[in-house]
Design a protein around this motif. Structure first.
Motif, short mmCIF file in Angstrom:
data_model
loop_
_atom_site.label_atom_id
_atom_site.label_comp_id
_atom_site.label_asym_id
_atom_site.label_seq_id
_atom_site.Cartn_x
_atom_site.Cartn_y
_atom_site.Cartn_z
N GLU A 151 0.85 -1.20 0.00
CA GLU A 151 0.00 0.00 0.00
C GLU A 151 0.88 1.25 0.00
O GLU A 151 2.11 1.19 0.11
N SER A 152 0.23 2.41 -0.12
CA SER A 152 0.98 3.67 -0.13
C SER A 152 0.48 4.57 1.00
O SER A 152 -0.67 4.48 1.42
N LEU A 202 -1.42 19.88 -3.54
CA LEU A 202 -0.83 18.71 -2.89
C LEU A 202 -1.48 17.41 -3.39
O LEU A 202 -0.79 16.46 -3.76
N SER A 203 -2.80 17.39 -3.44
CA SER A 203 -3.46 16.15 -3.87
C SER A 203 -3.12 15.83 -5.32
O SER A 203 -3.01 14.66 -5.70
N LEU A 225 -6.51 10.82 -0.82
CA LEU A 225 -6.75 9.40 -0.55
C LEU A 225 -7.31 8.67 -1.76
O LEU A 225 -8.07 9.25 -2.57
N ALA A 226 -6.99 7.40 -1.84
CA ALA A 226 -7.56 6.52 -2.88
C ALA A 226 -8.90 5.97 -2.39
O ALA A 226 -9.31 6.20 -1.25
N TRP A 227 -9.58 5.26 -3.24
CA TRP A 227 -10.81 4.54 -2.87
C TRP A 227 -10.53 3.68 -1.63
O TRP A 227 -9.48 3.03 -1.56
N GLN A 259 -4.18 7.34 -8.59
CA GLN A 259 -5.09 6.69 -7.63
C GLN A 259 -5.23 7.42 -6.30
O GLN A 259 -6.27 7.36 -5.66
N GLY A 260 -4.15 8.06 -5.84
CA GLY A 260 -4.13 8.56 -4.46
C GLY A 260 -3.54 7.51 -3.54
O GLY A 260 -3.26 6.37 -3.96
#
Ligand SMILES: NC(=O)c1ccc[n+]([C@@H]2O[C@H](COP(=O)([O-])OP(=O)(O)OC[C@H]3O[C@@H](n4cnc5c(N)ncnc54)[C@H](OP(=O)(O)O)[C@@H]3O)[C@@H](O)[C@H]2O)c1
Length: 353
Positions: A154-155, A215-216, A247-249, A226-227
């Motif tokens: 994950e990130s 930033l996003s 953030l991602a999903w 994806q985030g």
């Protein structure tokens, strides 16, 4: 701050907060040694570290208010020199670190397990690193893995990444197998977080102030659009829509700290991408579940032995200069952790008893 000559055998040298007005009201004094209850241990402190709450506490701004006079300092490392009659599992001579609540900025601290945790440290861990370990790495591990459910692959986005908790979170996330993006202010701080293992570091001072989504956008660029799966936010601020957008999903936002202010969130922001906003309270969690805390600390000590995590100590001060150590944190000059080292002639007056 004032200082005195070497203290007598039955006294302890300590930084004393005399009024809740900040660093200028700190004095170095020799105080009588505290009595030891049956469930307490006495630690000859070798090093203590500064945490952001210490800065708040000496101003009466921390959530748990302590009235002066008191000895500030939340965590310390040293040698156990005395154990109460009812203490089990700890012995004189043990090298330990401990979250002491208050009282760490002194040559001795008396702590009472289990509400204040005392952990034996690895043989190879020096006292300065031990003093800088529990709160930051404990928060990072409990936050990312316990609360955030981070798994390898994950990130993570870490804000305030060059500070105490942030720098620990970068290393813990890398050790857990995550890809790490980090935010810090200025070239020196972004260089530090890269050195600590961040895969990308963004300088928030260079973000376009006219672009509220700068930033996003950067985060998406670095995550294939994806985030990130997890945001470890030590900064907060009035508006956290940007870290939420990053953030991602199914992403998880970890509310760690509010150095930049306490945000208000519209709950509808959580349903756009099915995100979770998760509170992290490391100290209270350790009290509620000491066994889980002990497991986390064991995992962290294993990573320390394997060279995967190691506190980055950017500033060291002698006890007599504790006020300056606190100023470094308050004035946002901190690189990694600030450690206060005890004078060697008075660091363990009770040793060997
Ligand atoms: N939830 C928990 O269980 C838990 C546990 C421990 C600590 N905390 C909280 O986590 C936060 C960070 O603690 P820390 O010990 O890591 O602090 P720290 O070492 O002082 O680091 C904080 C970082 O935040 C950044 N920052 C951004 N805006 C800021 C502002 N307005 N004022 C000060 N710093 C600002 C700074 O980096 P840049 O200059 O690069 O922006 C700084 O390096 C604190 O709020 C603390 O109370 C929470």
């Amino acid at each position: 701050m004032t200082s005195t000559a070497t203290p007598a055998e039955d006294t302890v040298r300590a930084v004393v907060c005399t009024e809740l007005t900040g660093e200028d009201a700190l004095e170095v004094r020799d105080r009588p040694r505290a009595p030891l209850g049956p469930r307490a241990v006495r630690i000859a402190v070798r090093a203590a570290s500064v945490n952001y709450p210490d800065v708040l506490m000496i101003r009466g701004q921390y959530q748990a208010r302590t009235e002066p006079p008191f000895v500030p300092g939340t965590e310390a490392a040293g040698d156990i020199v005395e154990v109460g009659a009812e203490v089990t599992g700890l012995a004189v001579g043990d090298r330990v670190l401990s979250v002491v609540g208050v009282g760490a900025f002194a040559t001795e601290a008396v702590v009472t397990p289990p509400w204040q945790q005392v952990h034996r440290i690895p043989d190879a861990m020096p006292y300065d690193e031990a003093a800088a370990f529990d709160i930051t790495y404990g928060t990072a591990y409990h936050g990312l893995i316990g609360r955030g459910g981070l798994v390898a692959g994950e990130s993570v986005l870490v804000t305030g990444a060059s500070g105490g908790c942030g720098s620990a979170a970068v290393q813990v996330a890398k050790a857990a197998g995550a890809r790490v993006l980090a935010v810090a202010g200025g070239a020196e701080k972004t260089a530090l977080v890269r050195e600590l293992g961040a895969d990308a570091a963004f300088d928030h001072r260079e973000l376009d102030p006219a672009d509220p989504k700068a930033l996003s956008a950067l985060v998406r660029q670095h995550t294939g659009g994806q985030g990130v799966d997890v945001v470890f936010d030590t900064v907060g601020g009035a508006d956290i829509r940007e870290p939420l957008r990053a953030l991602a999903w199914n992403g998880r936002y970890l509310a760690i700290g509010f150095a930049g202010g306490i945000p208000t969130v519209s709950v509808n922001q959580t349903i756009l991408k099915c995100i979770s906003i998760i509170g992290v309270a490391y100290g209270m969690s350790a009290l509620h579940d000491p066994a889980a805390n002990a497991r986390d600390m064991k995992a962290l000590f294993d990573w320390y032995r394997e060279g995967k995590v190691r506190p980055s100590i950017g500033h060291r001060y002698p006890l007599a200069e504790a006020a300056e150590a606190l100023r470094v944190v308050r004035q946002r000059r901190v690189l990694g952790k600030v450690v206060i080292e005890m004078p060697s002639d008075v660091s363990s007056p009770a040793a060997g008893r």
